[in-house]
Design an enzyme around this catalytic site. Structure first.
Site, PDB file in Angstrom:
ATOM      1  N   ASP A 132       0.921  -1.272   0.069  1.00  0.00           N
ATOM      2  CA  ASP A 132      -0.169   0.018   0.085  1.00  0.00           C
ATOM      3  C   ASP A 132       0.873   1.329  -0.150  1.00  0.00           C
ATOM      4  O   ASP A 132       2.018   1.168   0.150  1.00  0.00           O
ATOM      5  CB  ASP A 132      -0.895   0.165   1.085  1.00  0.00           C
ATOM      6  CG  ASP A 132      -2.262   0.888   1.033  1.00  0.00           C
ATOM      7  OD1 ASP A 132      -2.164   1.754   0.500  1.00  0.00           O
ATOM      8  OD2 ASP A 132      -3.300  -0.042   1.000  1.00  0.00           O
TER       9      ASP A 132
ATOM     10  N   ASP B 293       3.427   2.570  -4.509  1.00  0.00           N
ATOM     11  CA  ASP B 293       2.720   3.053  -5.230  1.00  0.00           C
ATOM     12  C   ASP B 293       2.434   2.471  -6.534  1.00  0.00           C
ATOM     13  O   ASP B 293       3.389   2.592  -7.255  1.00  0.00           O
ATOM     14  CB  ASP B 293       2.926   4.575  -5.223  1.00  0.00           C
ATOM     15  CG  ASP B 293       2.096   5.614  -6.049  1.00  0.00           C
ATOM     16  OD1 ASP B 293       1.311   5.040  -6.605  1.00  0.00           O
ATOM     17  OD2 ASP B 293       2.269   6.711  -5.931  1.00  0.00           O
ATOM     18  N   VAL B 294       1.175   2.008  -6.941  1.00  0.00           N
ATOM     19  CA  VAL B 294       1.052   1.668  -8.202  1.00  0.00           C
ATOM     20  C   VAL B 294       1.012   2.208  -9.307  1.00  0.00           C
ATOM     21  O   VAL B 294       0.901   2.021 -10.517  1.00  0.00           O
ATOM     22  CB  VAL B 294      -0.422   0.740  -8.277  1.00  0.00           C
ATOM     23  CG1 VAL B 294      -0.306  -0.458  -7.237  1.00  0.00           C
ATOM     24  CG2 VAL B 294      -1.411   1.624  -8.037  1.00  0.00           C
TER      25      VAL B 294
ATOM     26  N   ASN C 289      -5.898  -4.441  -6.509  1.00  0.00           N
ATOM     27  CA  ASN C 289      -6.990  -3.972  -5.768  1.00  0.00           C
ATOM     28  C   ASN C 289      -6.984  -2.453  -5.260  1.00  0.00           C
ATOM     29  O   ASN C 289      -7.873  -1.927  -5.045  1.00  0.00           O
ATOM     30  CB  ASN C 289      -7.139  -4.977  -4.587  1.00  0.00           C
ATOM     31  CG  ASN C 289      -8.045  -4.372  -3.341  1.00  0.00           C
ATOM     32  OD1 ASN C 289      -9.207  -4.199  -3.846  1.00  0.00           O
ATOM     33  ND2 ASN C 289      -7.578  -3.944  -2.369  1.00  0.00           N
TER      34      ASN C 289
ATOM     35  N   TYR D 246     -13.534   7.592 -12.404  1.00  0.00           N
ATOM     36  CA  TYR D 246     -13.535   6.385 -11.626  1.00  0.00           C
ATOM     37  C   TYR D 246     -14.323   5.226 -12.430  1.00  0.00           C
ATOM     38  O   TYR D 246     -13.799   3.994 -12.646  1.00  0.00           O
ATOM     39  CB  TYR D 246     -14.402   6.527 -10.185  1.00  0.00           C
ATOM     40  CG  TYR D 246     -14.219   5.266  -9.347  1.00  0.00           C
ATOM     41  CD1 TYR D 246     -13.351   4.713  -8.372  1.00  0.00           C
ATOM     42  CD2 TYR D 246     -15.280   4.618  -9.218  1.00  0.00           C
ATOM     43  CE1 TYR D 246     -13.366   3.729  -7.644  1.00  0.00           C
ATOM     44  CE2 TYR D 246     -15.665   3.435  -8.754  1.00  0.00           C
ATOM     45  CZ  TYR D 246     -14.646   2.887  -7.661  1.00  0.00           C
ATOM     46  OH  TYR D 246     -14.411   1.983  -6.944  1.00  0.00           O
TER      47      TYR D 246
ATOM     48  N   THR E 236     -16.123   1.161   3.390  1.00  0.00           N
ATOM     49  CA  THR E 236     -14.810   1.540   3.617  1.00  0.00           C
ATOM     50  C   THR E 236     -14.633   2.818   3.197  1.00  0.00           C
ATOM     51  O   THR E 236     -15.694   3.572   2.985  1.00  0.00           O
ATOM     52  CB  THR E 236     -14.214   0.545   2.521  1.00  0.00           C
ATOM     53  OG1 THR E 236     -14.291   1.085   1.270  1.00  0.00           O
ATOM     54  CG2 THR E 236     -14.297  -0.896   2.237  1.00  0.00           C
TER      55      THR E 236
HETATM   56  N1  LIG Z   1     -16.036   0.267  -1.216  1.00  0.00           N
HETATM   57  C1  LIG Z   1     -16.646   0.162  -2.297  1.00  0.00           C
HETATM   58  O1  LIG Z   1     -18.012   0.545  -2.127  1.00  0.00           O
HETATM   59  C2  LIG Z   1     -16.096  -0.099  -3.609  1.00  0.00           C
HETATM   60  C3  LIG Z   1     -16.992  -0.744  -4.544  1.00  0.00           C
HETATM   61  C4  LIG Z   1     -16.517  -0.912  -5.867  1.00  0.00           C
HETATM   62  C5  LIG Z   1     -15.328  -1.288  -5.918  1.00  0.00           C
HETATM   63  N2  LIG Z   1     -14.332  -0.656  -4.960  1.00  0.00           N
HETATM   64  C6  LIG Z   1     -12.843  -0.944  -5.294  1.00  0.00           C
HETATM   65  O2  LIG Z   1     -12.407  -1.667  -4.238  1.00  0.00           O
HETATM   66  C7  LIG Z   1     -10.929  -1.510  -4.275  1.00  0.00           C
HETATM   67  C8  LIG Z   1     -10.688  -1.370  -2.713  1.00  0.00           C
HETATM   68  O3  LIG Z   1     -11.093  -0.233  -2.229  1.00  0.00           O
HETATM   69  P1  LIG Z   1     -11.726  -0.035  -0.719  1.00  0.00           P
HETATM   70  O4  LIG Z   1     -13.163  -0.158  -0.673  1.00  0.00           O
HETATM   71  O5  LIG Z   1     -11.188  -1.335   0.212  1.00  0.00           O
HETATM   72  O6  LIG Z   1     -11.324   1.193  -0.280  1.00  0.00           O
HETATM   73  P2  LIG Z   1     -10.023   2.126   0.664  1.00  0.00           P
HETATM   74  O7  LIG Z   1     -10.136   3.180   0.541  1.00  0.00           O
HETATM   75  O8  LIG Z   1     -10.384   1.497   2.082  1.00  0.00           O
HETATM   76  O9  LIG Z   1      -8.970   1.105   0.120  1.00  0.00           O
HETATM   77  C9  LIG Z   1      -8.153   1.468  -0.932  1.00  0.00           C
HETATM   78  C10 LIG Z   1      -6.647   1.420  -0.687  1.00  0.00           C
HETATM   79  O10 LIG Z   1      -5.720   1.767  -1.885  1.00  0.00           O
HETATM   80  C11 LIG Z   1      -4.665   2.354  -1.456  1.00  0.00           C
HETATM   81  N3  LIG Z   1      -4.400   3.260  -2.506  1.00  0.00           N
HETATM   82  C12 LIG Z   1      -4.532   4.437  -2.913  1.00  0.00           C
HETATM   83  N4  LIG Z   1      -3.788   4.891  -4.007  1.00  0.00           N
HETATM   84  C13 LIG Z   1      -2.879   3.743  -3.959  1.00  0.00           C
HETATM   85  C14 LIG Z   1      -1.484   3.789  -5.058  1.00  0.00           C
HETATM   86  N5  LIG Z   1      -1.333   4.768  -5.910  1.00  0.00           N
HETATM   87  N6  LIG Z   1      -0.753   2.754  -4.898  1.00  0.00           N
HETATM   88  C15 LIG Z   1      -1.285   1.693  -4.161  1.00  0.00           C
HETATM   89  N7  LIG Z   1      -2.176   1.984  -3.170  1.00  0.00           N
HETATM   90  C16 LIG Z   1      -3.037   3.075  -3.265  1.00  0.00           C
HETATM   91  C17 LIG Z   1      -5.132   3.021  -0.333  1.00  0.00           C
HETATM   92  O11 LIG Z   1      -4.171   3.505   0.211  1.00  0.00           O
HETATM   93  C18 LIG Z   1      -6.344   2.364   0.398  1.00  0.00           C
HETATM   94  O12 LIG Z   1      -5.423   1.679   1.278  1.00  0.00           O
HETATM   95  C19 LIG Z   1     -10.682  -0.248  -4.875  1.00  0.00           C
HETATM   96  O13 LIG Z   1     -10.146  -0.730  -6.188  1.00  0.00           O
HETATM   97  C20 LIG Z   1     -12.069   0.306  -5.090  1.00  0.00           C
HETATM   98  O14 LIG Z   1     -12.299   1.279  -6.252  1.00  0.00           O
HETATM   99  C21 LIG Z   1     -14.866  -0.542  -3.874  1.00  0.00           C
END
Ligand SMILES: NC(=O)c1ccc[n+]([C@@H]2O[C@H](COP(=O)([O-])OP(=O)(O)OC[C@H]3O[C@@H](n4cnc5c(N)ncnc54)[C@H](O)[C@@H]3O)[C@@H](O)[C@H]2O)c1
Length: 285
Positions: free
Chosen positions: A38, A62-63, A89, A156, A191
């Site tokens: 992360d 950082d991805v 993810n 997004y 989240t």
């Molecule tokens: N929570 C929802 O409702 C939902 C719905 C659909 C899809 N998603 C997807 O699920 C995945 C996980 O999200 P989540 O819900 O756990 O949210 P979250 O915000 O809790 O987790 C996302 C994580 O990605 C990390 N991140 C951000 N930018 C980054 C980068 N440049 N390099 C590496 N890491 C980075 C953040 O630090 C964070 O820990 C994401 O791709 C999100 O788009 C979430």
């Protein structure tokens, strides 16, 4: 044949977030070793404390950095001598205020695409040779936004639709090997990323309430999503979608999209909220 996670090595990006951390716990419980990555080293170190140090490697990543992503794969192989599953993810949405295509901050738009599309591509590209060698799996977190209209969330939604197609393309390209790829479609999950649209920003919340019926807005917990993801890995599902009511909508998306796009273009209340949002945008100042 069930894919046995015991002794497999799984790399997760965005591992310190809600879905990433919950999935890490489920995978660990099934015997997998974890490479937790992360943005912040402290965040993955904190998560890693939950697990036996022998079976975890926490790394800052950082991805958006292609070389750093390749270096993480190299360090994974140095440490565990293999990589079986890569879970792309990491994802972001608007920092605080949602925006329209005309009104949003240009740099923020492009940064979201950098992380949500190119970050996924870089993760796949770096991990793929080793995943293919081990007949493993690539998992990509897309979203129900890959088929829902992305109004006021375009960078997004566009990225989530793009990574869905990236993964579907990969599924066919992997047809001649024993490795597989899966698209993960979370519905609303409680989240950090979902906060803007669920109370964190008033206009985004009201737009959601106007556009979607109650049952589609009810968030699930990340633990529920994680269970679905791990079951999907064990059965090598090409599509992992939760909660279940999104599955028929996803399958009927052609019809659903035509109706919802038509309705949202004409809904006066929704259009009123959009115009109000645009008056608050940097692009309009
Ligand atoms: N929570 C929802 O409702 C939902 C719905 C659909 C899809 N998603 C997807 O699920 C995945 C996980 O999200 P989540 O819900 O756990 O949210 P979250 O915000 O809790 O987790 C996302 C994580 O990605 C990390 N991140 C951000 N930018 C980054 C980068 N440049 N390099 C590496 N890491 C980075 C953040 O630090 C964070 O820990 C994401 O791709 C999100 O788009 C979430």
């Amino acid at each position: 044949m069930t894919y046995d996670l015991n002794s497999k090595v799984v790399l997760i990006t965005g591992a310190a977030g809600g879905i990433g951390a919950a999935t890490a716990r489920e995978l660990y419980a099934r015997g997998a070793s974890l490479v937790l990555t992360d943005l912040q080293q402290s965040a993955v170190d904190h998560l890693a404390q939950e697990f036996d140090a022998e079976r975890v490697l926490p790394l800052a990543l950082d991805v958006t950095d292609a070389d750093a992503t390749k270096a993480v794969v190299r360090k994974t192989i140095e440490r565990f001598e293999r990589l079986d599953v890569a879970f792309a993810n990491a994802g972001i949405s608007w920092r605080g205020t949602p925006g329209t295509i005309m009104g949003c901050d240009e740099q923020e738009f492009e940064h979201i695409v950098e992380v949500d599309l190119f970050g996924v591509w870089r993760t796949i590209r770096a991990a793929l040779p080793e995943v293919v060698r081990n007949e493993g799996q690539i998992l990509v977190t897309s979203s129900v936004y890959s088929f829902l209209n992305g109004v006021a969330n375009a960078p997004y939604a566009a990225s989530k639709a793009a990574v869905e197609m990236l993964t579907r393309s990969l599924q066919v390209e992997l047809g001649g090997s024993r490795a597989t790829a899966s698209v993960v479609y979370p519905g609303w999950t409680a989240t950090a990323i979902a906060k803007v649209a669920f109370g964190g920003n008033e206009l985004a919340t009201r737009m959601n309430e106007t556009a979607l019926p109650n049952f589609l807005r009810r968030p699930i917990q990340p633990e529920q999503m994680a269970k679905a993801i791990v079951m999907g890995i064990e059965s090598r599902s090409t599509r992992i979608i939760a909660p279940g009511h999104w599955a028929p909508i996803s399958l009927l998306r052609g019809m659903f999209n035509a109706v919802t796009d038509w309705t949202l273009r004409r809904d006066e209340r929704f259009q009123g909220l959009l115009r109000k949002l645009e008056t608050q945008q940097p692009g309009q100042s």
